[in-house]
Design a protein around this motif. Structure first.
Motif, short mmCIF file in Angstrom:
data_model
loop_
_atom_site.label_atom_id
_atom_site.label_comp_id
_atom_site.label_asym_id
_atom_site.label_seq_id
_atom_site.Cartn_x
_atom_site.Cartn_y
_atom_site.Cartn_z
N ARG A 1 0.79 -1.23 0.00
CA ARG A 1 0.00 0.00 0.00
C ARG A 1 0.83 1.29 0.00
O ARG A 1 0.59 2.17 -0.83
CB ARG A 1 -0.98 -0.01 1.19
CG ARG A 1 -1.91 1.20 1.23
CD ARG A 1 -2.71 1.24 2.52
NE ARG A 1 -1.84 1.34 3.68
CZ ARG A 1 -1.27 2.47 4.09
NH1 ARG A 1 -1.48 3.60 3.43
NH2 ARG A 1 -0.50 2.49 5.15
N PRO A 2 1.79 1.48 0.92
CA PRO A 2 2.52 2.76 0.90
C PRO A 2 3.30 2.98 -0.40
O PRO A 2 3.32 4.09 -0.93
CB PRO A 2 3.47 2.65 2.11
CG PRO A 2 2.87 1.60 2.99
CD PRO A 2 2.23 0.63 2.06
N ILE A 3 3.94 1.91 -0.91
CA ILE A 3 4.68 2.04 -2.16
C ILE A 3 3.72 2.28 -3.32
O ILE A 3 4.00 3.06 -4.24
CB ILE A 3 5.52 0.77 -2.43
CG1 ILE A 3 6.50 0.53 -1.28
CG2 ILE A 3 6.26 0.88 -3.75
CD1 ILE A 3 7.53 1.63 -1.11
N ARG A 4 2.55 1.62 -3.25
CA ARG A 4 1.56 1.80 -4.32
C ARG A 4 1.07 3.25 -4.37
O ARG A 4 0.87 3.82 -5.45
CB ARG A 4 0.39 0.85 -4.10
CG ARG A 4 -0.46 0.62 -5.34
CD ARG A 4 -1.60 -0.35 -5.14
NE ARG A 4 -1.32 -1.34 -4.14
CZ ARG A 4 -2.03 -1.50 -3.03
NH1 ARG A 4 -3.05 -0.70 -2.79
NH2 ARG A 4 -1.73 -2.45 -2.15
N ALA A 5 0.87 3.85 -3.19
CA ALA A 5 0.42 5.24 -3.15
C ALA A 5 1.47 6.17 -3.78
O ALA A 5 1.13 7.07 -4.57
CB ALA A 5 0.15 5.66 -1.71
N LEU A 6 2.73 5.94 -3.45
CA LEU A 6 3.80 6.76 -4.04
C LEU A 6 3.93 6.51 -5.54
O LEU A 6 4.21 7.43 -6.32
CB LEU A 6 5.13 6.46 -3.34
CG LEU A 6 5.24 6.94 -1.89
CD1 LEU A 6 6.49 6.38 -1.23
CD2 LEU A 6 5.24 8.46 -1.82
N THR A 7 3.70 5.26 -5.94
CA THR A 7 3.81 4.92 -7.36
C THR A 7 2.68 5.58 -8.16
O THR A 7 2.91 6.13 -9.24
CB THR A 7 3.78 3.40 -7.54
OG1 THR A 7 4.90 2.83 -6.85
CG2 THR A 7 3.85 3.02 -9.02
N LEU A 8 1.44 5.52 -7.64
CA LEU A 8 0.33 6.18 -8.34
C LEU A 8 0.56 7.68 -8.43
O LEU A 8 0.23 8.31 -9.44
CB LEU A 8 -0.98 5.88 -7.62
CG LEU A 8 -1.84 4.73 -8.14
CD1 LEU A 8 -2.38 5.02 -9.53
CD2 LEU A 8 -1.08 3.41 -8.14
N SER A 9 1.15 8.26 -7.41
CA SER A 9 1.47 9.68 -7.45
C SER A 9 2.47 9.97 -8.55
O SER A 9 2.35 10.97 -9.28
CB SER A 9 2.02 10.13 -6.10
OG SER A 9 2.40 11.49 -6.13
N ALA A 10 3.47 9.09 -8.71
CA ALA A 10 4.47 9.28 -9.75
C ALA A 10 3.88 9.04 -11.15
O ALA A 10 4.24 9.72 -12.11
CB ALA A 10 5.65 8.34 -9.52
N LEU A 11 2.96 8.08 -11.27
CA LEU A 11 2.32 7.82 -12.56
C LEU A 11 1.45 8.99 -12.99
O LEU A 11 1.27 9.24 -14.18
CB LEU A 11 1.47 6.54 -12.48
CG LEU A 11 2.26 5.23 -12.34
CD1 LEU A 11 1.31 4.08 -12.05
CD2 LEU A 11 3.08 4.94 -13.58
N ALA A 12 0.88 9.71 -12.02
CA ALA A 12 0.14 10.96 -12.26
C ALA A 12 -0.92 10.82 -13.35
O ALA A 12 -0.87 11.49 -14.38
CB ALA A 12 1.12 12.09 -12.62
N PRO A 13 -1.92 9.94 -13.15
CA PRO A 13 -2.93 9.72 -14.19
C PRO A 13 -3.70 10.98 -14.54
O PRO A 13 -4.07 11.77 -13.67
CB PRO A 13 -3.85 8.66 -13.57
CG PRO A 13 -3.59 8.70 -12.10
CD PRO A 13 -2.18 9.12 -11.94
N GLN A 14 -3.94 11.14 -15.84
CA GLN A 14 -4.74 12.24 -16.36
C GLN A 14 -5.84 11.66 -17.23
O GLN A 14 -5.68 10.59 -17.82
CB GLN A 14 -3.86 13.21 -17.17
CG GLN A 14 -2.74 13.83 -16.36
CD GLN A 14 -1.82 14.69 -17.21
OE1 GLN A 14 -2.25 15.28 -18.21
NE2 GLN A 14 -0.55 14.73 -16.85
N ARG A 15 -6.95 12.37 -17.35
CA ARG A 15 -8.13 11.85 -18.05
C ARG A 15 -7.78 11.32 -19.45
O ARG A 15 -7.05 11.94 -20.20
CB ARG A 15 -9.20 12.94 -18.18
CG ARG A 15 -9.94 13.23 -16.89
CD ARG A 15 -10.98 14.32 -17.10
NE ARG A 15 -11.98 13.95 -18.10
CZ ARG A 15 -13.07 13.22 -17.86
NH1 ARG A 15 -13.28 12.76 -16.63
NH2 ARG A 15 -13.93 12.96 -18.80
#
Length: 399
Positions: free
Chosen positions: A235-249
């Motif tokens: 979970r903590p690594i996943r949160a940081l990874t999603l932040s780095a992936l920075a999804p946009q519409r």
């Protein structure tokens, strides 16, 4: 092709012909062909036009419709054709100059008016052909949703699903044939819904209640919601990874080395316009990724059984790539050579060898190199101490 459209998509309610606007009636009066589902056709009087039943599945009707080019044709759709309706499919398959649309009153508007719910804060779902698991990320006590269902039997299926997910105290406002002479509304418990009989067309106003777990809206969902064999980005690594992936519409993700699919599934949860492809070499994990995606309502996930980079050939290019497994210099070289400029890449490394690879590519292409070290409290004899996890090195770069 004539200057005026030959095809009109007409929104029709349960009020039939009497419920149409004057412009809608005029379109029907001059139509040579009227095409629609049998129920819609039955709501209209004879006009002299040829009638064509739209077949199931829906896609089978498109070749028939294309064969009607040049004839004044009306396609009947429920309510507003562009709100979980046929309108967007027709718009994708025909040139803009070929068609026009006259939307009617949507079932969602009628349902909200009956219930007194503000549409701007009410969730809306078209579940005619979609799984009920689409609801899972949105189930939380106090939530209100309006659901369009396949048929009357789907009301009992909804009741069973809500019970299984822990929301057995929810109330269902079952609305049948809204806007027509057969309109009927009943408020029932889940038990009553399981025992009741309901007629098509049906929609449900859902008031969610119960002790079931609501899923956080933040990145880093609990590990427990994923089925896993231990191969999961925690979970903590996943949160940081999603932040780095920075999804946009509207963006598409390649999740290379999918594991349990947690990264791509959370990516999809960020916005309904996002799509993803997960590439995983192990067959058992491929099936596990699919089960996780199904259970969490993310049917937009395409899962590929194969090893990158060979399995990447022929795939739609992504906007963003995540490498969670199978990291090696050959894979990074392939991505660098083949992906368009501007593609974002995030890679996580745990082993010394993969960490060294990222350090070399960071020196070559730049970007951001981050070392993540986490520790959790754990028993240490009669007391407590810190138990460190393996550090993760994360490289983020725009190619």
């Amino acid at each position: 092709m004539s200057e005026s459209p030959w095809l009109t998509v007409l929104g029709l309610g349960e009020g039939g012909f009497d419920g149409l606007s004057p412009s809608g009636r005029q379109v029907l009066d001059r139509a040579e062909v009227i095409m629609g589902p049998p129920r819609h056709l039955s709501l209209l009087p004879e006009t002299g036009a040829e009638r064509v039943e739209w077949p199931a599945p829906f896609s089978d009707g498109l070749p028939i419709l294309k064969g009607l080019r040049g004839r004044q044709t009306v396609v009947l759709a429920s309510g507003d054709p562009f709100w979980f309706g046929a309108g967007s499919v027709i718009a994708r398959n025909f040139d803009a100059g070929e068609w026009a649309a006259l939307p009617g009153q949507s079932t969602f508007s009628l349902a909200a008016a009956r219930l007194g719910w503000p549409l701007e804060s009410t969730l809306t779902f078209g579940l005619h052909a979609a799984p009920l698991t689409r609801l899972r990320p949105h189930l939380a006590p106090g939530a209100h949703a309006i659901l369009l269902l396949r048929d009357g039997k789907a009301v009992a299926e909804l009741a069973r699903y809500l019970t299984e997910t822990g929301f057995a105290d929810s109330a269902l406002h079952v609305m049948q044939a809204l806007g027509g002479p057969r309109e009927n509304t009943r408020t029932v418990t889940l038990t009553e819904a399981l025992l009741g009989t309901f007629d098509h067309p049906v929609c449900v106003g859902l008031e969610v209640s119960g002790a079931g777990p609501a899923l956080s809206k933040a990145s880093g969902k609990p590990d427990a919601i994923f089925e896993t064999d231990g191969q999961i980005t925690k979970r903590p690594i996943r949160a940081l990874t999603l932040s780095a992936l920075a999804p946009q519409r509207g963006e598409h993700l390649w999740d290379i080395g999918g594991g349990t699919g947690s990264i791509s599934i959370e990516w999809l949860m960020c916005d309904p316009t996002l799509t993803a492809t997960s590439i995983e070499p192990r067959a058992d994990r491929v099936e596990r990724i699919r089960r996780n995606a199904d259970a969490l309502g993310q049917d937009r996930l395409n899962v590929i059984h194969g090893t990158a980079p060979a399995a990447l050939d022929g795939l739609e290019f992504p906007d963003v790539v995540f490498i969670g497994g199978g990291l090696d210099p050959d894979l990074l070289h392939w991505l660098h050579q083949h992906l368009p400029s501007g593609t974002r890449l995030v890679a996580n490394a745990v082993t010394l060898e993969s960490e060294a690879t990222l350090a070399q590519w960071h020196e070559k292409l730049g970007g951001e190199l981050l070392r993540i070290e986490l520790a959790q409290s754990a028993p240490l004899g009669p007391r407590r101490g810190w138990k460190s996890a393996y550090p993760v090195v994360q490289w983020s770069v725009t190619l």
